[in-house]
Motif scaffolding. Structure first.
Motif, mmCIF file in Angstrom:
data_model
loop_
_atom_site.group_PDB
_atom_site.id
_atom_site.type_symbol
_atom_site.label_atom_id
_atom_site.label_comp_id
_atom_site.label_asym_id
_atom_site.label_seq_id
_atom_site.Cartn_x
_atom_site.Cartn_y
_atom_site.Cartn_z
ATOM 1 N N GLY A 215 0.808 -1.201 0.000
ATOM 2 C CA GLY A 215 0.000 0.000 0.000
ATOM 3 C C GLY A 215 0.842 1.252 0.000
ATOM 4 N N LEU A 216 1.941 1.239 0.768
ATOM 5 C CA LEU A 216 2.861 2.382 0.778
ATOM 6 C C LEU A 216 3.519 2.532 -0.579
ATOM 7 C CD1 LEU A 216 4.472 4.599 2.174
ATOM 8 C CD2 LEU A 216 6.008 2.843 3.081
ATOM 9 N N ARG A 217 3.992 1.425 -1.133
ATOM 10 C CA ARG A 217 4.644 1.470 -2.453
ATOM 11 C C ARG A 217 3.720 2.051 -3.516
ATOM 12 N NH1 ARG A 217 5.081 -4.221 -5.078
ATOM 13 N NH2 ARG A 217 2.846 -3.737 -5.146
ATOM 14 N N ASP A 218 2.468 1.660 -3.482
ATOM 15 C CA ASP A 218 1.507 2.043 -4.514
ATOM 16 C C ASP A 218 0.778 3.349 -4.196
ATOM 17 O OD1 ASP A 218 2.220 -0.316 -5.761
ATOM 18 O OD2 ASP A 218 0.563 -1.455 -4.904
ATOM 19 N N GLY A 219 1.111 3.951 -3.043
ATOM 20 C CA GLY A 219 0.481 5.208 -2.683
ATOM 21 C C GLY A 219 -0.963 5.083 -2.261
#
Length: 220
Positions: A215-219
């Motif tokens: 989720g962090l990687r994909d914003g």
């Protein structure tokens, strides 16, 4: 498995061209940490990985490393044959991330075959385009993505490569991959730990919540 099984366009060469390459081929096994190529003046030859893992990286003026691509089984590296690319001054260093078995194709032999073989010339152009696409993708990541997103992406990529959530990585190693400082990585990893995404121990990063990292990687 022989070189012929790993070189993707072997069947496109005639017997004489095949002999030009195999007669000068060098097979080596290198240990983790070995540097196989260093800078544009070093014309090592083309590296074809049989087993193992190599890392290609560049150095900033301040001496910081940043990984531009990795090489795995069956991958061929052109940047290790810098003298083929006379118009490109690309200061790439290539080192073994794991014990690696590989073939080295001498530059003279490859150039000779490439000069008379359209399939080899086309393959070389496609491979070069692919590598530069990877470099351009990396530049986009550096320019437009925050470091926490890049770190999350790196940890997820390492999990996929190693097939485990327990990653044997020091903070300095991670910093070298991402072109950052060890102290910055330590602060970021401690933040990840406080958020329950990872667990840190000496020389180890354990992934606890891959979904949160994604989720962090994909914003998200």
């Amino acid at each position: 498995m022989t070189f012929q099984d790993y070189f993707p366009i072997w069947d496109k060469l005639d017997p004489r061209q095949q002999n030009q390459i195999t007669s000068r081929l060098v097979f080596r096994t290198v240990q983790k940490g070995a540097v196989l190529h260093s800078g544009s003046l070093d014309c090592t030859g083309l590296l074809l990985v049989k087993t193992g893992q190599l890392r290609a990286y560049i150095l900033s003026d301040e001496g910081r490393e940043i990984t531009i691509y990795r090489l795995f089984d069956r991958d061929l590296c052109l940047f290790s044959a810098a003298c083929i690319l006379r118009s490109i001054q690309f200061e790439v260093t290539i080192e073994a991330e794991k014990e690696t078995a590989l073939w080295i194709i001498p530059v003279e032999a490859y150039q000779s075959v490439m000069a008379e073989s359209a399939p080899v010339a086309n393959y070389t152009s496609e491979l070069m385009a692919s590598r530069f696409s990877e470099v351009m993708w990396l530049m986009e990541q550096i320019m437009w993505k925050s470091l926490d997103k890049r770190l999350a992406a790196f940890l997820l990529e390492e999990t996929a490569i190693e097939g485990t959530r327990q990653l044997k990585l020091t903070h300095e190693t991670i910093a070298n991959h991402l072109g950052s400082h060890r102290e910055v990585m330590t602060r970021m990893l401690r933040y990840f730990q406080s958020e329950g995404m990872v667990k840190l121990s000496r020389g180890m990063v354990e992934i606890l919540d891959a979904a949160k990292l994604e989720g962090l990687r994909d914003g998200l």
